[in-house]
Design a protein around this motif. Sequence first.
Motif, PDB file in Angstrom:
ATOM      1  N   LYS A 381      24.276  37.508  47.958  1.00 47.73           N
ATOM      2  CA  LYS A 381      23.514  36.702  46.994  1.00 47.73           C
ATOM      3  C   LYS A 381      22.809  37.630  45.992  1.00 47.73           C
ATOM      4  O   LYS A 381      22.861  37.410  44.781  1.00 47.73           O
ATOM      5  CB  LYS A 381      22.497  35.840  47.739  1.00 47.73           C
ATOM      6  CG  LYS A 381      21.784  34.872  46.845  1.00 47.73           C
ATOM      7  CD  LYS A 381      20.779  34.061  47.612  1.00 47.73           C
ATOM      8  CE  LYS A 381      20.043  33.134  46.669  1.00 47.73           C
ATOM      9  NZ  LYS A 381      18.936  32.459  47.321  1.00 47.73           N
ATOM     10  N   GLU A 382      22.167  38.652  46.528  1.00 47.37           N
ATOM     11  CA  GLU A 382      21.428  39.583  45.650  1.00 47.37           C
ATOM     12  C   GLU A 382      22.375  40.381  44.762  1.00 47.37           C
ATOM     13  O   GLU A 382      21.975  40.920  43.749  1.00 47.37           O
ATOM     14  CB  GLU A 382      20.584  40.535  46.501  1.00 47.37           C
ATOM     15  CG  GLU A 382      19.511  39.821  47.303  1.00 47.37           C
ATOM     16  CD  GLU A 382      18.169  39.766  46.596  1.00 47.37           C
ATOM     17  OE1 GLU A 382      17.839  40.731  45.897  1.00 47.37           O
ATOM     18  OE2 GLU A 382      17.463  38.742  46.753  1.00 47.37           O
ATOM     19  N   MET A 383      23.630  40.457  45.174  1.00 51.16           N
ATOM     20  CA  MET A 383      24.612  41.146  44.325  1.00 51.16           C
ATOM     21  C   MET A 383      25.170  40.205  43.257  1.00 51.16           C
ATOM     22  O   MET A 383      26.064  40.577  42.505  1.00 51.16           O
ATOM     23  CB  MET A 383      25.777  41.673  45.195  1.00 51.16           C
ATOM     24  CG  MET A 383      25.380  42.861  46.037  1.00 51.16           C
ATOM     25  SD  MET A 383      26.716  43.331  47.174  1.00 51.16           S
ATOM     26  CE  MET A 383      27.827  44.162  46.063  1.00 51.16           C
ATOM     27  N   GLY A 384      24.657  38.986  43.221  1.00 45.91           N
ATOM     28  CA  GLY A 384      25.053  38.048  42.162  1.00 45.91           C
ATOM     29  C   GLY A 384      26.191  37.120  42.547  1.00 45.91           C
ATOM     30  O   GLY A 384      26.687  36.363  41.715  1.00 45.91           O
ATOM     31  N   GLN A 385      26.587  37.152  43.820  1.00 45.16           N
ATOM     32  CA  GLN A 385      27.672  36.254  44.216  1.00 45.16           C
ATOM     33  C   GLN A 385      27.198  34.804  44.232  1.00 45.16           C
ATOM     34  O   GLN A 385      26.043  34.534  44.540  1.00 45.16           O
ATOM     35  CB  GLN A 385      28.167  36.645  45.617  1.00 45.16           C
ATOM     36  CG  GLN A 385      29.605  36.275  45.812  1.00 45.16           C
ATOM     37  CD  GLN A 385      30.085  36.574  47.215  1.00 45.16           C
ATOM     38  OE1 GLN A 385      29.869  35.800  48.137  1.00 45.16           O
ATOM     39  NE2 GLN A 385      30.742  37.711  47.383  1.00 45.16           N
ATOM     40  N   GLN A 386      28.081  33.896  43.846  1.00 46.00           N
ATOM     41  CA  GLN A 386      27.752  32.459  43.823  1.00 46.00           C
ATOM     42  C   GLN A 386      28.275  31.790  45.091  1.00 46.00           C
ATOM     43  O   GLN A 386      29.272  32.251  45.660  1.00 46.00           O
ATOM     44  CB  GLN A 386      28.450  31.776  42.646  1.00 46.00           C
ATOM     45  CG  GLN A 386      28.169  32.390  41.293  1.00 46.00           C
ATOM     46  CD  GLN A 386      26.773  32.028  40.805  1.00 46.00           C
ATOM     47  OE1 GLN A 386      26.382  30.867  40.843  1.00 46.00           O
ATOM     48  NE2 GLN A 386      26.021  33.036  40.386  1.00 46.00           N
ATOM     49  N   LEU A 387      27.636  30.682  45.460  1.00 44.15           N
ATOM     50  CA  LEU A 387      28.180  29.890  46.571  1.00 44.15           C
ATOM     51  C   LEU A 387      29.465  29.207  46.098  1.00 44.15           C
ATOM     52  O   LEU A 387      29.583  28.871  44.907  1.00 44.15           O
ATOM     53  CB  LEU A 387      27.165  28.837  47.013  1.00 44.15           C
ATOM     54  CG  LEU A 387      25.963  29.372  47.789  1.00 44.15           C
ATOM     55  CD1 LEU A 387      24.918  28.278  47.978  1.00 44.15           C
ATOM     56  CD2 LEU A 387      26.377  29.939  49.146  1.00 44.15           C
ATOM     57  N   PRO A 388      30.432  28.998  46.986  1.00 43.22           N
ATOM     58  CA  PRO A 388      31.698  28.381  46.536  1.00 43.22           C
ATOM     59  C   PRO A 388      31.472  26.942  46.065  1.00 43.22           C
ATOM     60  O   PRO A 388      30.630  26.229  46.611  1.00 43.22           O
ATOM     61  CB  PRO A 388      32.569  28.407  47.795  1.00 43.22           C
ATOM     62  CG  PRO A 388      31.616  28.538  48.932  1.00 43.22           C
ATOM     63  CD  PRO A 388      30.414  29.273  48.423  1.00 43.22           C
ATOM     64  N   LYS A 389      32.251  26.546  45.053  1.00 42.66           N
ATOM     65  CA  LYS A 389      32.132  25.166  44.531  1.00 42.66           C
ATOM     66  C   LYS A 389      33.243  24.281  45.078  1.00 42.66           C
ATOM     67  O   LYS A 389      33.182  23.065  44.996  1.00 42.66           O
ATOM     68  CB  LYS A 389      32.216  25.177  43.006  1.00 42.66           C
ATOM     69  CG  LYS A 389      30.988  25.844  42.378  1.00 42.66           C
ATOM     70  CD  LYS A 389      30.962  25.605  40.870  1.00 42.66           C
ATOM     71  CE  LYS A 389      29.702  26.150  40.253  1.00 42.66           C
ATOM     72  NZ  LYS A 389      29.566  27.601  40.374  1.00 42.66           N
ATOM     73  N   SER A 390      34.294  24.909  45.594  1.00 43.30           N
ATOM     74  CA  SER A 390      35.441  24.121  46.065  1.00 43.30           C
ATOM     75  C   SER A 390      36.009  24.765  47.324  1.00 43.30           C
ATOM     76  O   SER A 390      35.830  25.958  47.553  1.00 43.30           O
ATOM     77  CB  SER A 390      36.503  24.095  44.969  1.00 43.30           C
ATOM     78  OG  SER A 390      37.740  23.679  45.501  1.00 43.30           O
ATOM     79  N   HIS A 391      36.714  23.937  48.109  1.00 45.44           N
ATOM     80  CA  HIS A 391      37.382  24.491  49.290  1.00 45.44           C
ATOM     81  C   HIS A 391      38.761  25.017  48.923  1.00 45.44           C
ATOM     82  O   HIS A 391      39.416  25.671  49.719  1.00 45.44           O
ATOM     83  CB  HIS A 391      37.485  23.428  50.383  1.00 45.44           C
ATOM     84  CG  HIS A 391      38.358  22.279  49.991  1.00 45.44           C
ATOM     85  ND1 HIS A 391      38.055  21.408  48.976  1.00 45.44           N
ATOM     86  CD2 HIS A 391      39.548  21.857  50.470  1.00 45.44           C
ATOM     87  CE1 HIS A 391      39.019  20.519  48.849  1.00 45.44           C
ATOM     88  NE2 HIS A 391      39.934  20.758  49.749  1.00 45.44           N
ATOM     89  N   LEU A 392      39.228  24.700  47.704  1.00 50.54           N
ATOM     90  CA  LEU A 392      40.550  25.169  47.283  1.00 50.54           C
ATOM     91  C   LEU A 392      40.444  26.600  46.779  1.00 50.54           C
ATOM     92  O   LEU A 392      39.513  26.928  46.058  1.00 50.54           O
ATOM     93  CB  LEU A 392      41.098  24.282  46.157  1.00 50.54           C
ATOM     94  CG  LEU A 392      41.357  22.827  46.520  1.00 50.54           C
ATOM     95  CD1 LEU A 392      41.833  22.063  45.299  1.00 50.54           C
ATOM     96  CD2 LEU A 392      42.367  22.716  47.649  1.00 50.54           C
ATOM     97  N   GLU A 393      41.378  27.420  47.184  1.00 51.69           N
ATOM     98  CA  GLU A 393      41.304  28.828  46.796  1.00 51.69           C
ATOM     99  C   GLU A 393      42.638  29.272  46.224  1.00 51.69           C
ATOM    100  O   GLU A 393      43.695  28.945  46.760  1.00 51.69           O
ATOM    101  CB  GLU A 393      41.011  29.688  48.025  1.00 51.69           C
ATOM    102  CG  GLU A 393      39.644  29.397  48.627  1.00 51.69           C
ATOM    103  CD  GLU A 393      38.725  30.588  48.561  1.00 51.69           C
ATOM    104  OE1 GLU A 393      38.772  31.316  47.547  1.00 51.69           O
ATOM    105  OE2 GLU A 393      38.000  30.791  49.526  1.00 51.69           O
ATOM    106  N   ASP A 394      42.527  30.066  45.161  1.00 51.68           N
ATOM    107  CA  ASP A 394      43.724  30.685  44.605  1.00 51.68           C
ATOM    108  C   ASP A 394      43.937  32.006  45.342  1.00 51.68           C
ATOM    109  O   ASP A 394      43.068  32.877  45.311  1.00 51.68           O
ATOM    110  CB  ASP A 394      43.490  30.926  43.102  1.00 51.68           C
ATOM    111  CG  ASP A 394      44.598  31.764  42.502  1.00 51.68           C
ATOM    112  OD1 ASP A 394      45.708  31.766  43.063  1.00 51.68           O
ATOM    113  OD2 ASP A 394      44.350  32.409  41.471  1.00 51.68           O
ATOM    114  N   PRO A 395      45.085  32.172  46.020  1.00 49.68           N
ATOM    115  CA  PRO A 395      45.283  33.414  46.778  1.00 49.68           C
ATOM    116  C   PRO A 395      45.171  34.660  45.898  1.00 49.68           C
ATOM    117  O   PRO A 395      44.737  35.707  46.345  1.00 49.68           O
ATOM    118  CB  PRO A 395      46.699  33.281  47.350  1.00 49.68           C
ATOM    119  CG  PRO A 395      47.293  32.069  46.754  1.00 49.68           C
ATOM    120  CD  PRO A 395      46.223  31.259  46.134  1.00 49.68           C
ATOM    121  N   GLN A 396      45.530  34.499  44.612  1.00 50.31           N
ATOM    122  CA  GLN A 396      45.433  35.648  43.706  1.00 50.31           C
ATOM    123  C   GLN A 396      43.995  36.170  43.678  1.00 50.31           C
ATOM    124  O   GLN A 396      43.743  37.368  43.774  1.00 50.31           O
ATOM    125  CB  GLN A 396      45.877  35.228  42.306  1.00 50.31           C
ATOM    126  CG  GLN A 396      45.991  36.418  41.371  1.00 50.31           C
ATOM    127  CD  GLN A 396      45.848  36.029  39.901  1.00 50.31           C
ATOM    128  OE1 GLN A 396      45.336  34.960  39.581  1.00 50.31           O
ATOM    129  NE2 GLN A 396      46.291  36.888  39.035  1.00 50.31           N
TER     130      GLN A 396
END
Length: 441
Positions: A381-396
């Motif tokens: 969080k302190e590194m600026g990461q956001q919580l996920p907005k969706s359960h769908l993920e692009d493998p890329q």
Amino acid sequence: MLETTHKHLIIGAGFIGLGMAESLKTANIPYDQVDASDDIGGNWYHGVYETAHIISSRKITQFTHFPMPDEYPDFPSAKNMRDYLNSFANYFSLRQNIELNRKVIYVRPIDENLWEVTFENGEQRIYKGVIICNGHHWSKRFPQFQGEFNGEIIHSKDYKAPQQLSGKRVLVIGGGNSACDVAAEAARVGAKSVLSMRESVWFIPKTFVGVPVSDLIKWWVPEWLQRFTAYLIILLTFGSYKNYGLPKPNYRIFDKHPTLNNEVPYYIKHGRITCKPEVRRLDGEEVEFVDGSRESFDLIVCATGFHVAYPFLAPELQRVEGSTVKCYGGSFLEDYKGIYYLGWSQARGGVGSLVSAFAPIFARFLKLQDEINIPMGLVFKEMGQQLPKSHLEDPQNIFRELKLVNLFFNRIVKKAHQVDSHYSNFRNIPLSPLAKKVLSN
Ligand SMILES: Cc1cc2nc3c(=O)[nH]c(=O)nc-3n(C[C@H](O)[C@H](O)[C@H](O)COP(=O)(O)OP(=O)(O)OC[C@H]3O[C@@H](n4cnc5c(N)ncnc54)[C@H](O)[C@@H]3O)c2cc1C
């Protein structure tokens, strides 16, 4: 009394639990593993219908470092998958740490940043941390129906074998992979097969020019190019949606979990599957659809998906919103350390290649967690990461992020220690024990 306070507990010995176990073992991180079932393999042992085959190819579904046997087909069956997971467990000697018929019913943080785990038989153990790999294909999601139906209504989870459909007038609700599999099976063995979809879905063929489509659409090319390739393959295989009497889907491909299926378009063309819009109401043995049409059925199969669920966690640790678990880095909380949520997201592609890439990095984070006082999630969080907005993920995205994490791991370690120095008083807040009444039930 077992001495377990220096160990982690892995809940679940399905595909992901086994992958995590192997990684912890390789990293010399002590752990126990439990599964509620009487054997390992998760969904591929007890969760899917007997005729299921994977939709992602064998190449991207196998663990990268443990290839499936050469004689396996491009799309292995449920039995192939189960045998493969058994060989994986044997090869890496994972069984000695696995206890079967061991259902976890409650997990709570206690003093000293430890975790108390309660099992169905009433036994309790204290662990250093808990790695949750309980799967997300078991808590059935049903649609809300108006009216009454005289026939039988089941969830796709309860569909196990074609005999359940044999000679019946079957309505399948849903547009996902299970819905298509069941509708195609009903087209073969049932008296009638109708597929009701709220909206039209993109049918992606499983193969193109003899190659699994999931091997043709490369995860490392930009997402727009993946989409373009998919559209082209669909157009060249099936042509226009008008040919099937279906409206063109009104969402961008990959904005929903993809449906890989050739059989539904095939059986539509043979008049053995009819597509209908959403159900309006049930009326005796008839079902009325929103276009005003009515048909009679014996069986309704709701292939309407699953809830992501953690029934063994206290409300304070329930972080599910929709189908998304609000945690950082895919698994970590900012306010509790020692609890990790794995395998809840729905990535396009196959499970094994993703686990092979993620599990060793996860093990490195577990070791880093040992060096700091605060939860890893707070570092992210302190590194600026956001919580996920969706359960769908692009493998890329996943593979790219994991590559970056590997490359810059030392920087993450440095940052973790920096952030840690600002929160020297961090402690997990203990939560109340399970009510005695529940325990004795
Ligand atoms: C029809 C179908 C087709 C699929 N096709 C593909 C495909 O083509 N490719 C692909 O990659 N994936 C596919 N999947 C997804 C599939 O779920 C994953 O491949 C994989 O099984 C996920 O592994 P998991 O370990 O997360 O979950 P699971 O396999 O569900 O394992 C979870 C384990 O946790 C145990 N458990 C749960 N709760 C507790 C508890 N309280 N205490 C102790 N143990 C517990 C369960 O008994 C189970 O063994 C498909 C799924 C379905 C249903």
